[in-house]
Scaffold this motif. Structure first.
Motif, mmCIF file in Angstrom:
data_model
loop_
_atom_site.group_PDB
_atom_site.id
_atom_site.type_symbol
_atom_site.label_atom_id
_atom_site.label_comp_id
_atom_site.label_asym_id
_atom_site.label_seq_id
_atom_site.Cartn_x
_atom_site.Cartn_y
_atom_site.Cartn_z
ATOM 1 N N LEU A 34 1.865 -1.374 12.521
ATOM 2 C CA LEU A 34 1.364 -0.193 11.824
ATOM 3 C C LEU A 34 1.889 1.083 12.481
ATOM 4 C CD1 LEU A 34 -2.360 -1.248 11.248
ATOM 5 C CD2 LEU A 34 -0.535 -1.173 9.540
ATOM 6 N N ASP A 35 1.896 2.154 11.702
ATOM 7 C CA ASP A 35 2.298 3.464 12.222
ATOM 8 C C ASP A 35 1.044 4.197 12.693
ATOM 9 O OD1 ASP A 35 3.152 6.010 12.686
ATOM 10 O OD2 ASP A 35 4.333 6.182 10.836
ATOM 11 N N PRO A 36 0.925 4.468 14.021
ATOM 12 C CA PRO A 36 -0.277 5.147 14.528
ATOM 13 C C PRO A 36 -0.493 6.507 13.866
ATOM 14 C CG PRO A 36 1.177 4.448 16.332
ATOM 15 C CD PRO A 36 1.930 4.231 15.057
ATOM 16 N N ALA A 37 0.581 7.112 13.384
ATOM 17 C CA ALA A 37 0.473 8.428 12.738
ATOM 18 C C ALA A 37 -0.061 8.327 11.307
ATOM 19 C CB ALA A 37 1.844 9.104 12.721
ATOM 20 N N LYS A 38 -0.089 7.097 10.765
ATOM 21 C CA LYS A 38 -0.572 6.925 9.384
ATOM 22 C C LYS A 38 -1.640 5.830 9.326
ATOM 23 C CE LYS A 38 3.959 8.020 7.408
ATOM 24 N NZ LYS A 38 5.142 7.364 6.809
ATOM 25 N N PRO A 39 -2.831 6.114 9.872
ATOM 26 C CA PRO A 39 -3.869 5.085 9.848
ATOM 27 C C PRO A 39 -4.264 4.735 8.405
ATOM 28 C CG PRO A 39 -4.750 7.173 10.672
ATOM 29 C CD PRO A 39 -3.280 7.368 10.472
ATOM 30 N N ILE A 40 -4.554 3.485 8.185
ATOM 31 C CA ILE A 40 -4.939 3.017 6.843
ATOM 32 C C ILE A 40 -6.420 2.652 6.879
ATOM 33 C CG2 ILE A 40 -4.556 1.247 5.086
ATOM 34 C CD1 ILE A 40 -1.653 1.042 6.188
ATOM 35 N N ASN A 41 -7.202 3.313 6.035
ATOM 36 C CA ASN A 41 -8.642 3.046 6.007
ATOM 37 C C ASN A 41 -8.958 1.793 5.208
ATOM 38 O OD1 ASN A 41 -9.417 5.253 7.543
ATOM 39 N ND2 ASN A 41 -9.306 6.626 5.776
ATOM 40 N N GLY A 42 -10.009 1.092 5.643
ATOM 41 C CA GLY A 42 -10.494 -0.042 4.853
ATOM 42 C C GLY A 42 -9.863 -1.371 5.204
ATOM 43 N N LEU A 43 -9.057 -1.423 6.267
ATOM 44 C CA LEU A 43 -8.456 -2.702 6.658
ATOM 45 C C LEU A 43 -9.555 -3.645 7.147
ATOM 46 C CD1 LEU A 43 -5.253 -1.599 8.617
ATOM 47 C CD2 LEU A 43 -5.393 -2.494 6.290
ATOM 48 N N ASN A 44 -9.471 -4.892 6.699
ATOM 49 C CA ASN A 44 -10.465 -5.888 7.103
ATOM 50 C C ASN A 44 -9.856 -7.259 6.896
ATOM 51 O OD1 ASN A 44 -12.850 -7.191 7.822
ATOM 52 N ND2 ASN A 44 -14.146 -5.930 6.504
ATOM 53 N N ASP A 45 -10.579 -8.274 7.314
ATOM 54 C CA ASP A 45 -10.195 -9.650 7.037
ATOM 55 C C ASP A 45 -9.984 -9.776 5.527
ATOM 56 O OD1 ASP A 45 -10.202 -12.333 6.434
ATOM 57 O OD2 ASP A 45 -12.082 -12.778 7.448
ATOM 58 N N SER A 46 -8.813 -10.281 5.121
ATOM 59 C CA SER A 46 -8.471 -10.329 3.692
ATOM 60 C C SER A 46 -9.515 -11.088 2.868
ATOM 61 C CB SER A 46 -7.090 -10.966 3.496
ATOM 62 O OG SER A 46 -7.110 -12.308 3.930
ATOM 63 N N LYS A 47 -10.197 -12.066 3.501
ATOM 64 C CA LYS A 47 -11.174 -12.870 2.758
ATOM 65 C C LYS A 47 -12.418 -12.055 2.400
ATOM 66 C CE LYS A 47 -11.098 -16.156 6.017
ATOM 67 N NZ LYS A 47 -9.876 -15.787 6.779
#
Length: 199
Positions: A34-47
Motif C-alpha cells: 500500500l501507499d502510506p500517502a494514500k490510506p484506504i478506509n474500510g479495509l477488512n477481512d474480505s469475508k
C-alpha cells in the motif's frame, strides 16, 4: 485482540490466499504494497465485507497501492503438492510478480514460506494488517470472478453460489454430473466420486 509487531521498514507487503477449502479451481493469492500517502478506509477481512463493497475496495486498492500482484496454483499442482504447499507456492509467485521489491512480507495465518525477503506470519492478519486485508480482498474478488466464469460454462454445478466449496448442492452435482477437469482430484469428495466411477 492480539497485537502484532509491525516491522520498522519502508515497504511492507501483505499476502493472503483465497480458495484453500474449495473442491475446484486454483488457490489464488495476492501480494499488496500500500501507499502510506494514500490510506484506504474500510479495509477488512474480505469475508466480513459484502460482495459489492469488496468489488469497490478492490478497484480502489488496484488504483492506489504502490503495487499489487496475483499468484496462483492450479488444481493439478494442488493434487501434486497438497493444498498447503500449493498455497505457499502461489504466495511466492504473487510476491515474485510484484514490480517493487518489498522490505518485509506479512502473511495471513500461522506460517510463512521462503520469499528471499524477511517474512512474518500474522494470525488473523486479514483483520489486523491493512496490507493483508487488501491482499485478501483482491484475491477473493479475482477467485470469485473465476467461479462466476465457471458457473457460466457449467450452470448445473451452481458455482456462483457456493464458489466451489463442498456444499451439499456441490457434492450432489458432482455425483450427478461427474468431475470437471478443474476439480481437485486429491480432495476426498472428488476422489470418492472418481473411485465410484472406476476412474
Amino acid at each position: 485482540m492480539m497485537q502484532y509487531q509491525r516491522p520498522d521498514v519502508q515497504l511492507i507487503c501483505g499476502v493472503d490466499e483465497v480458495g484453500r477449502g474449495p473442491l475446484i479451481g486454483a488457490v489464488v493469492t495476492a501480494a499488496v504494497i500500500l501507499d502510506p500517502a494514500k490510506p484506504i478506509n474500510g479495509l477488512n477481512d474480505s469475508k466480513k465485507l459484502s460482495e459489492k463493497r469488496r468489488a469497490e475496495l478492490a478497484e480502489l486498492i488496484k488504483a492506489q497501492a504502490l503495487c499489487w500482484a496475483l499468484g496462483r496454483a492450479e488444481p493439478h499442482e494442488i493434487d501434486q503438492l497438497n493444498i498447503l504447499h500449493a498455497t505457499m507456492l502461489a504466495m511466492r509467485r504473487a510476491v515474485a510478480a510484484l514490480t517493487i521489491k518489498p522490505d518485509w512480507v506479512l502473511v495471513d495465518g500461522n506460517r510463512t514460506t521462503e520469499f528471499g525477503i524477511p517474512a512474518t506470519a500474522v494470525v488473523k492478519g486479514d483483520a489486523l494488517v491493512p496490507e493483508i486485508s487488501a491482499a485478501s480482498i483482491i484475491a477473493k474478488v479475482a477467485r470469485d470472478a473465476e467461479m462466476q466464469a465457471l458457473h457460466q460454462a457449467h450452470p448445473q454445478f451452481g458455482f456462483a453460489d457456493h464458489k466451489g466449496y463442498p456444499t451439499a448442492f456441490h457434492l450432489a452435482a458432482i455425483a450427478q454430473h461427474g468431475v470437471l477437469p478443474q476439480h481437485r482430484r486429491s480432495f476426498k469428495p472428488v476422489r470418492l466420486v472418481l473411485e465410484q466411477q472406476g476412474l
